[in-house]
Design a protein around this motif. Structure first.
Motif, PDB file in Angstrom:
ATOM      1  N   SER A   3       0.835  -1.207   0.000  1.00 49.92           N
ATOM      2  CA  SER A   3       0.000   0.000   0.000  1.00 49.92           C
ATOM      3  C   SER A   3       0.868   1.254   0.000  1.00 49.92           C
ATOM      4  O   SER A   3       0.544   2.245  -0.661  1.00 49.92           O
ATOM      5  CB  SER A   3      -0.939  -0.003   1.200  1.00 49.92           C
ATOM      6  N   LEU A   4       1.991   1.213   0.723  1.00 50.16           N
ATOM      7  CA  LEU A   4       2.905   2.352   0.736  1.00 50.16           C
ATOM      8  C   LEU A   4       3.563   2.537  -0.629  1.00 50.16           C
ATOM      9  O   LEU A   4       3.761   3.668  -1.087  1.00 50.16           O
ATOM     10  CB  LEU A   4       3.961   2.178   1.824  1.00 50.16           C
ATOM     11  N   LEU A   5       3.884   1.435  -1.299  1.00 53.07           N
ATOM     12  CA  LEU A   5       4.410   1.533  -2.668  1.00 53.07           C
ATOM     13  C   LEU A   5       3.362   2.142  -3.598  1.00 53.07           C
ATOM     14  O   LEU A   5       3.697   2.928  -4.493  1.00 53.07           O
ATOM     15  CB  LEU A   5       4.829   0.157  -3.183  1.00 53.07           C
ATOM     16  N   GLY A   6       2.097   1.800  -3.386  1.00 51.80           N
ATOM     17  CA  GLY A   6       1.026   2.384  -4.181  1.00 51.80           C
ATOM     18  C   GLY A   6       0.893   3.881  -3.960  1.00 51.80           C
ATOM     19  O   GLY A   6       0.628   4.637  -4.899  1.00 51.80           O
ATOM     20  N   GLY A   9       3.790   5.486  -5.753  1.00 49.52           N
ATOM     21  CA  GLY A   9       3.502   5.444  -7.190  1.00 49.52           C
ATOM     22  C   GLY A   9       2.428   6.438  -7.594  1.00 49.52           C
ATOM     23  O   GLY A   9       2.511   7.066  -8.640  1.00 49.52           O
ATOM     24  N   GLY A  10       1.418   6.598  -6.750  1.00 50.94           N
ATOM     25  CA  GLY A  10       0.366   7.564  -7.037  1.00 50.94           C
ATOM     26  C   GLY A  10       0.862   8.994  -7.002  1.00 50.94           C
ATOM     27  O   GLY A  10       0.414   9.834  -7.777  1.00 50.94           O
ATOM     28  N   LEU A  11       1.771   9.284  -6.094  1.00 53.65           N
ATOM     29  CA  LEU A  11       2.354  10.625  -6.046  1.00 53.65           C
ATOM     30  C   LEU A  11       3.272  10.874  -7.232  1.00 53.65           C
ATOM     31  O   LEU A  11       3.334  11.977  -7.770  1.00 53.65           O
ATOM     32  CB  LEU A  11       3.119  10.828  -4.737  1.00 53.65           C
ATOM     33  N   TRP A  12       3.999   9.853  -7.635  1.00 54.46           N
ATOM     34  CA  TRP A  12       4.962   9.993  -8.722  1.00 54.46           C
ATOM     35  C   TRP A  12       4.270  10.131 -10.077  1.00 54.46           C
ATOM     36  O   TRP A  12       4.692  10.926 -10.922  1.00 54.46           O
ATOM     37  CB  TRP A  12       5.899   8.785  -8.734  1.00 54.46           C
ATOM     38  N   ALA A  13       3.209   9.366 -10.295  1.00 58.16           N
ATOM     39  CA  ALA A  13       2.573   9.318 -11.613  1.00 58.16           C
ATOM     40  C   ALA A  13       1.902  10.641 -11.955  1.00 58.16           C
ATOM     41  O   ALA A  13       1.224  11.237 -11.131  1.00 58.16           O
ATOM     42  CB  ALA A  13       1.544   8.191 -11.651  1.00 58.16           C
ATOM     43  N   GLN A  14       2.128  11.083 -13.164  1.00 54.57           N
ATOM     44  CA  GLN A  14       1.486  12.301 -13.640  1.00 54.57           C
ATOM     45  C   GLN A  14       0.227  11.977 -14.437  1.00 54.57           C
ATOM     46  O   GLN A  14      -0.624  12.833 -14.615  1.00 54.57           O
ATOM     47  CB  GLN A  14       2.459  13.115 -14.486  1.00 54.57           C
ATOM     48  N   LYS A  15       0.130  10.755 -14.926  1.00 54.40           N
ATOM     49  CA  LYS A  15      -1.037  10.320 -15.684  1.00 54.40           C
ATOM     50  C   LYS A  15      -1.480   8.964 -15.139  1.00 54.40           C
ATOM     51  O   LYS A  15      -0.704   8.239 -14.529  1.00 54.40           O
ATOM     52  CB  LYS A  15      -0.706  10.180 -17.171  1.00 54.40           C
ATOM     53  N   MET A  16      -2.708   8.621 -15.398  1.00 51.71           N
ATOM     54  CA  MET A  16      -3.234   7.338 -14.937  1.00 51.71           C
ATOM     55  C   MET A  16      -2.491   6.171 -15.572  1.00 51.71           C
ATOM     56  O   MET A  16      -2.339   5.123 -14.963  1.00 51.71           O
ATOM     57  CB  MET A  16      -4.736   7.261 -15.251  1.00 51.71           C
ATOM     58  N   ASP A  17      -2.011   6.353 -16.796  1.00 54.85           N
ATOM     59  CA  ASP A  17      -1.266   5.290 -17.470  1.00 54.85           C
ATOM     60  C   ASP A  17       0.017   4.943 -16.725  1.00 54.85           C
ATOM     61  O   ASP A  17       0.394   3.777 -16.648  1.00 54.85           O
ATOM     62  CB  ASP A  17      -0.925   5.690 -18.905  1.00 54.85           C
ATOM     63  N   THR A  23       1.658  -0.234 -11.207  1.00 52.28           N
ATOM     64  CA  THR A  23       0.896  -1.268 -10.503  1.00 52.28           C
ATOM     65  C   THR A  23       1.013  -2.612 -11.195  1.00 52.28           C
ATOM     66  O   THR A  23       1.249  -3.638 -10.550  1.00 52.28           O
ATOM     67  CB  THR A  23      -0.582  -0.856 -10.396  1.00 52.28           C
ATOM     68  N   ASN A  24       0.854  -2.627 -12.521  1.00 52.18           N
ATOM     69  CA  ASN A  24       0.849  -3.892 -13.263  1.00 52.18           C
ATOM     70  C   ASN A  24       2.214  -4.544 -13.366  1.00 52.18           C
ATOM     71  O   ASN A  24       2.308  -5.779 -13.357  1.00 52.18           O
ATOM     72  CB  ASN A  24       0.288  -3.677 -14.666  1.00 52.18           C
ATOM     73  N   PHE A  25       3.268  -3.756 -13.490  1.00 57.17           N
ATOM     74  CA  PHE A  25       4.576  -4.335 -13.741  1.00 57.17           C
ATOM     75  C   PHE A  25       5.481  -4.414 -12.527  1.00 57.17           C
ATOM     76  O   PHE A  25       6.500  -5.103 -12.554  1.00 57.17           O
ATOM     77  CB  PHE A  25       5.291  -3.565 -14.854  1.00 57.17           C
ATOM     78  N   ILE A  26       5.149  -3.701 -11.447  1.00 51.01           N
ATOM     79  CA  ILE A  26       5.999  -3.728 -10.253  1.00 51.01           C
ATOM     80  C   ILE A  26       5.254  -4.279  -9.044  1.00 51.01           C
ATOM     81  O   ILE A  26       5.658  -5.276  -8.450  1.00 51.01           O
ATOM     82  CB  ILE A  26       6.561  -2.320  -9.953  1.00 51.01           C
ATOM     83  N   ILE A  27       4.147  -3.660  -8.695  1.00 48.29           N
ATOM     84  CA  ILE A  27       3.478  -4.008  -7.444  1.00 48.29           C
ATOM     85  C   ILE A  27       2.765  -5.357  -7.532  1.00 48.29           C
ATOM     86  O   ILE A  27       2.896  -6.194  -6.635  1.00 48.29           O
ATOM     87  CB  ILE A  27       2.516  -2.880  -7.027  1.00 48.29           C
ATOM     88  N   ALA A  28       2.010  -5.609  -8.598  1.00 44.78           N
ATOM     89  CA  ALA A  28       1.264  -6.867  -8.715  1.00 44.78           C
ATOM     90  C   ALA A  28       2.184  -8.097  -8.736  1.00 44.78           C
ATOM     91  O   ALA A  28       1.920  -9.061  -8.012  1.00 44.78           O
ATOM     92  CB  ALA A  28       0.362  -6.837  -9.942  1.00 44.78           C
ATOM     93  N   PRO A  29       3.266  -8.115  -9.525  1.00 46.51           N
ATOM     94  CA  PRO A  29       4.150  -9.282  -9.464  1.00 46.51           C
ATOM     95  C   PRO A  29       4.795  -9.478  -8.094  1.00 46.51           C
ATOM     96  O   PRO A  29       4.969 -10.618  -7.650  1.00 46.51           O
ATOM     97  CB  PRO A  29       5.221  -8.986 -10.528  1.00 46.51           C
ATOM     98  N   LEU A  30       5.123  -8.384  -7.413  1.00 49.25           N
ATOM     99  CA  LEU A  30       5.699  -8.525  -6.076  1.00 49.25           C
ATOM    100  C   LEU A  30       4.704  -9.127  -5.097  1.00 49.25           C
ATOM    101  O   LEU A  30       5.075  -9.930  -4.240  1.00 49.25           O
ATOM    102  CB  LEU A  30       6.189  -7.173  -5.566  1.00 49.25           C
TER     103      LEU A  30
END
Length: 82
Positions: A3-6, A9-17, A23-30
């Motif tokens: 959740s902290l990684l999320g 990531g939410g703060l870092w991301a400028q777009k939803m993509d 989320t799909n390539f880092i958090i979900a596999p972990l």
């Protein structure tokens, strides 16, 4: 920890993509692979590659560091829209 990684990531991301890619390539596999193989090995064979205390210490330290990072990023207002 995830959740902290999320939050980071939410703060870092400028777009939803960008958030979706993180989320799909880092958090979900972990989340799918975290501790699974060593847990199965310990459950079936009774042995593991590392003592459980080491794993607990690593996860606890990672949570503390990510928590401090999230707090500082939110307190500073980094990448927050006004």
């Amino acid at each position: 920890m995830f959740s902290l990684l999320g939050v980071v990531g939410g703060l870092w991301a400028q777009k939803m993509d960008q958030q979706t890619a993180a989320t799909n390539f880092i958090i979900a596999p972990l989340t799918l692979l975290s501790g699974t193989l060593d847990g199965f090995q310990h459950g079936f064979a009774g042995t593991s590659e590392a003592p459980p205390e080491v794993g607990i210490a690593v996860v606890l330290n990672a949570n503390i560091l990510l928590g401090v990072l999230c707090y500082r990023l939110l307190a500073s207002g980094w990448c927050l829209r006004q």
